[in-house]
Design an enzyme around this catalytic site. Structure first.
Site, PDB file in Angstrom:
ATOM      1  CG  ASP A 237      21.634   5.509  15.923  1.00  0.00           C
ATOM      2  OD1 ASP A 237      21.584   6.460  16.703  1.00  0.00           O
ATOM      3  OD2 ASP A 237      22.514   5.390  15.062  1.00  0.00           O
TER       4      ASP A 237
ATOM      5  CD  GLU B 260      23.704  12.547  11.080  1.00  0.00           C
ATOM      6  OE1 GLU B 260      24.856  12.969  10.932  1.00  0.00           O
ATOM      7  OE2 GLU B 260      23.376  11.370  10.845  1.00  0.00           O
TER       8      GLU B 260
ATOM      9  CD  GLU C  70      17.183   7.513   9.198  1.00  0.00           C
ATOM     10  OE1 GLU C  70      17.219   6.546   8.426  1.00  0.00           O
ATOM     11  OE2 GLU C  70      18.182   7.921   9.824  1.00  0.00           O
TER      12      GLU C  70
END
Length: 1001
Positions: free
Chosen positions: A485, A562, A566
């Site tokens: 991430d 996911e 973002e």
């Protein structure tokens, strides 16, 4: 990957996906120095200075490093050969589990290359071309589809029994695993879009071992065509060699030449043998032209607002034959293909139909870059009651523009993003005091993070030379141990810095903090091939066209992502930062990622053409994309609002791609309502903002009717109202018109267009649109012309050349020289010590956050981090506490919010114990007399057997509830946690990771 777990004050929010060591979870389980030498120049015992900023190369006390098998945390190159490329190993790729071994310490997890999936074993390389999806769940609830790895055969060397598989080579979208058992060796080059796998062997015969007896439909000389489980393959040996078949084994001596290839054909059991044979012959011309490398190059033509991308293949001819190779293209590629025509046959894949080019060494796509904005223009907020409303919202938040919910990189980022949006809209409205408060909060927090002082362990970045990564501590969601991430977290930092750079260009200069921002960019997606400090484009899968969130990808279903939105926040941040600082190399890298990924999202998350998801799946969107499929779910909740909303947030002017198809926007929103059975009750602001891209008037009506909602953690009512109100006036985006400036967009309502451009330079700017319309924006202003005419703002930072006419494409094959790395001033004085004010106790309208602390306190501040053991289960009735750990808050005087539920986010872990669970009961003593007027018992949360925190949230649902809530007058709240099932104890995290959100003001 992206295990998103809500944190403090998060009513259901994921945000970073990839929990430490999370194995394949959810229903998946059920269903089956060089480049930065000019930046980092002065090193002390504690810090490496980068302009006025600094980072550390000494691991902060208590911080964790990437972890995996063996000594992987200190030696990630233990799983590569001596011939492998130098520099940091790639992580976050489709094949990363080969080198970042997490669970299988000898081989790898399934490698979903498409059209073929592979697995590595002691005997060789397993093949699976699965054309039948496995579908679970329902069309209105959680559901998934997976083209599950189902091995047809293994290709290897007779007798080979390799104890492990290493990586011998890699390129932009291929990898070459290496086997050796001391007597036999093998390499196999495989890659995205390659129907071929190319082998070189020593020490024995080539051997193909099928899972069932193969059906041979062509056997002539050096090639053999065979079918296994209904799938057709061809094996090609060198000229002069032959293949023999014995039972389920096909083998060849390869005439002693040591190379062969195997191809999957785009055929079905109904395909005639003659057509198979024709394809086998066509492919055979390229069978020994082995692909040995792949490389991306791209360019942004600003005048035409187009991105051209070239995918190039390096090949080595093992014997004479035709040049080129056979290439499979994903939908986002073949829809944008120029100068070539695919053959008629297509492959089935988890991403949809793959079309095939035969005999090519490269191909090029051309895609429109439709433009981004720093923010939606305030065309409708200039007067009247709505302006009063908006100013009221700004007044409410000007004292706390970040509203920080946590101290880690993700939640810091969310706060920075919120403040950046406030600064942008306040600037448009002339609310300079609000703007400057937001900019001040951004400046203070970023400066703190970008300063490494002696002994500092919080809000500090650490560079690890072995892994080639920059990790911020406190880390979250596996951003340290899993390398998950980074693009999600750092995108918020970069985007906020871009906003600050427009108003404070000195802060963003290379001599001050610009170099630290550049490090964040390079870590998540290094745009410079010559920079060996970080892998090239770490998080972005060049061929798949989108990011992967997990660092290791060690899941049965492959890697995953996911929140595609973002990921787009990171791409937009590069565009905004590059434009604000005049760094066109960074800007163009952002434009390439943004343009490519927006197309991929519309294909693989939204399926806007209704062609890629399996027909029986039933959903029009997914919350997560996996290597072998997709899932209508998230890592953190089954609520439809969040499953769909996680691919919409954050709402920014860089996310207008979400509105490319207004009809789909309306359909997507309708699916939320249908699946939830009601209008959104959480994340309403995110969903209304998304709906505004398809129907602004409807979104505005919903906001006005329910304006008492609780904002999503990265949002504010001020920004949401500004966004929706102005889109209701502007209409929907018009992608048929582009501009010769990257910060521009066109909107249309009732057939009439409004043209928008943002000028963040200190000189006037004239923008020309593709339909001939021009717009002149004064220095620092965002301006519109057409149906709505408006001008506002005062952003006059650095910025790129304000005269885009005649701009030539910038080649960004990173072998060419990019914009020079920022020059850094070497300051021999000690790194300045920065005073770090404690993070304010997170509070939010409609709730009071309490943290689980040592000593059984349920406190208003996080306190010291720690853990507490929850005893193992015994035979007790369902939903009844047994040996609970108890946390209590007393002396509370709070006003009850009738429309607010209790929410919580508890970090729990069962280590390696199988079959454990945690359960919680929350009790309210309204008057402090020792009796509980309200008791809520929640369903238990089943934990996995993989070490690493998991998030237990109220979304598990109520098992029982009794009594009535009310105001707390010298009252008390008690939280009990116990083990309802399981053979071993569990652990609960204390401090910032475990919170209870009380429904009180």
């Amino acid at each position: 990957m992206s295990v998103r777990r809500a944190k403090a004050g998060d009513p259901g929010h994921p945000t970073s996906r990839s929990f430490a060591g999370r194995a394949l979870v959810l229903t998946v389980v059920a269903s089956v120095a060089a480049g930065l030498a000019a930046v980092a120049v002065a090193t002390t015992a504690d810090a490496v200075t980068v302009g006025a900023g600094s980072h550390t190369e000494i691991l902060p006390a208590g911080a964790a490093l990437p972890t995996g098998c063996g000594t992987l945390s200190t030696n990630p190159r233990q799983f590569v050969t001596a011939d492998a490329p130098a520099g940091p190993v790639p992580t976050n790729d489709w094949w990363s589990s080969l080198v970042f071994k997490k669970f299988d310490c000898s081989y790898s997890e399934n490698l979903h290359a498409h059209p073929i999936s592979y697995d590595t074993t002691a005997g060789g390389l397993g093949f699976s071309y699965n054309t039948t999806p496995q579908i679970s769940g329902s069309a209105t609830g959680v559901g998934e589809y997976h083209y599950v790895y189902a091995e047809d055969f293994t290709a290897g060397v007779s007798g080979m029994n390799a104890p492990k598989v290493l990586v011998d080579d890699w390129s932009d979208w291929t990898v070459t695993p290496y086997w050796s058992d001391g007597a036999r060796t093998m390499t196999a080059t495989i890659g995205h879009g390659l129907p071929f796998a190319y082998f070189q062997i020593t020490g024995g015969n080539a051997q193909i071992t099928a899972k069932s007896t193969p059906t041979v439909w062509s056997h002539s000389g050096a090639s053999i065509g065979y079918s296994v489980a209904g799938n057709d393959y061809v094996a090609y040996a060198p000229t002069g060699a032959t293949w023999s078949v014995s039972g389920n084994v096909i083998s060849s001596s390869l005439a002693g030449k040591g190379y062969f290839s195997v191809a999957a054909l785009p055929t079905t059991p109904e395909t005639a043998t003659a057509e198979k044979a024709s394809l086998a012959t066509s492919y055979g011309r390229y069978a020994h032209n082995h692909v040995t490398g792949t490389k991306l190059s791209y360019s942004y033509d600003q005048a035409a607002s187009r991105v051209s991308t070239t995918y190039k293949y390096d090949t080595t001819a093992r014997e004479s034959g035709a040049t080129g190779t056979v290439i499979g293209l994903y939908p986002h590629q073949w829809r944008a293909l120029t100068g070539a025509t695919p053959i008629a046959q297509t492959y089935v894949s988890a991403r949809g139909a793959m079309k095939t080019l035969v005999g090519r060494s490269s191909y090029t796509t051309s895609a429109v870059f439709s433009g981004v904005l720093p923010e939606i223009p305030a065309v409708a907020d200039s007067s009247g009651a709505d302006l009063l409303t908006l100013n009221g919202y700004l007044d409410e938040i000007k004292g706390n523009p970040m509203d920080a919910r946590g101290n880690d990189t993700y939640w810091t980022g969310k706060g920075l993003g919120r403040a950046a949006r406030i600064a942008e809209i306040a600037d448009q409205l002339g609310r300079t005091e609000v703007r400057d408060a937001a900019l001040g909060a951004i400046r203070e927090r970023l400066t703190d993070w970008f300063t490494a002082s002696p002994g500092k362990t919080q809000r500090v970045f650490y560079y690890d030379r072995n892994w080639g990564t920059l990790i911020g501590y406190p880390a979250s969601y596996g951003s340290d141990q899993e390398l998950n991430d980074h693009h999600f977290h750092y995108g918020y930092f970069i985007a906020a810095a871009a906003t600050l750079a427009k108003f404070d260009p000195a802060w963003a200069s290379n001599a001050r903090y610009g170099g630290m921002i550049d490090l964040l960019i390079r870590d998540a997606n290094n745009y410079d091939r010559s920079d060996n400090r970080f892998p090239y484009l770490r998080d972005f899968d060049i061929y798949a066209g989108h990011d992967w969130a997990a660092g290791h990808g060690a899941f049965f279903a492959g890697n995953n992502q996911e929140s595609s939105s973002e990921g787009m926040n990171f791409a937009n941040a590069l565009i905004q930062w590059g434009q604000a600082t005049g760094n066109t190399t960074v800007r163009d890298a952002g434009i390439f990622i943004w343009t490519t990924q927006s197309a991929a999202i519309n294909e693989y998350w939204f399926d806007v053409h209704d062609e890629n998801f399996p027909e029986a799946f039933g959903h029009g969107t997914v919350g997560m994309v996996w290597g072998d499929g997709g899932a209508y779910t998230t890592w953190f909740t089954a609520a439809p609002e969040m499953i769909q909303g996680i691919n919409m947030l954050p709402i920014t002017g860089g996310h207008l791609y979400l509105g490319n198809d207004p009809a789909y926007v309306r359909s997507n929103y309708a699916e939320v309502v249908r699946n939830a059975g009601h209008e959104p009750t959480v994340w309403q602001d995110i969903l209304w903002s998304f709906l505004a891209l398809g129907d602004g008037e409807a979104a505005l009506a919903k906001f006005r009717a329910k304006s008492g909602y609780t904002p999503e953690e990265g949002e504010s009512k001020a920004h949401t109202f500004h966004w929706i109100r102005n889109l209701a006036a502007l209409g929907t985006t018009d992608t048929s018109v582009t501009a010769n400036h990257p910060l521009a967009r066109v909107f249309v309502k009732n057939g009439v267009k409004t043209y928008v451009a943002s000028n963040i330079t200190a000189k006037p700017l004239t923008v020309t649109f593709s339909d001939g319309r021009t717009l002149t924006a004064a220095a620092g202003k965002t301006a519109t012309v057409g149906a709505l005419t408006w001008s506002g703002g005062n952003a006059t930072g650095g910025g790129a050349d304000p005269s885009p006419t005649g701009t030539t494409p910038t080649p960004t094959d990173p072998t060419s020289s990019p914009t020079p790395t920022p020059t850094v001033t070497t300051d021999p004085t000690p790194t300045p010590t920065v005073t770090t004010d404690p993070t304010p106790t997170p509070t939010t309208p409609g709730g009071a956050i309490r943290f689980l602390q040592t000593g059984g306190a349920l406190a208003a501040a996080a306190g010291a981090a720690g853990t507490l053991t929850v005893p193992k289960a015994t035979d007790v009735p369902d939903n009844q506490p047994h040996d609970p750990v108890i946390f209590t808050a007393t002396g509370l005087n709070l006003t009850h919010e009738a429309d607010e539920p209790t929410t919580f986010d508890l970090a729990v872990d069962a280590d390696t114990t199988v079959g454990n669970a945690a359960q919680v009961r929350i009790s309210y003593d309204l008057t402090g007399d020792g009796s509980f007027e309200r008791v809520e018992t929640y369903r238990y949360f089943a934990t996995d057997a993989v070490p690493g925190w998991e998030g237990y949230r109220e979304t598990a649902g109520l098992a029982a509830a009794a009594g009535t809530m009310g105001d707390l007058e010298n009252g008390a709240v008690q939280v009990e946690i116990w083990s309802p099932i399981g053979s071993g104890p569990s652990t609960v995290s204390l401090g910032s990771l475990s919170t209870v959100h009380l429904p009180y003001r």
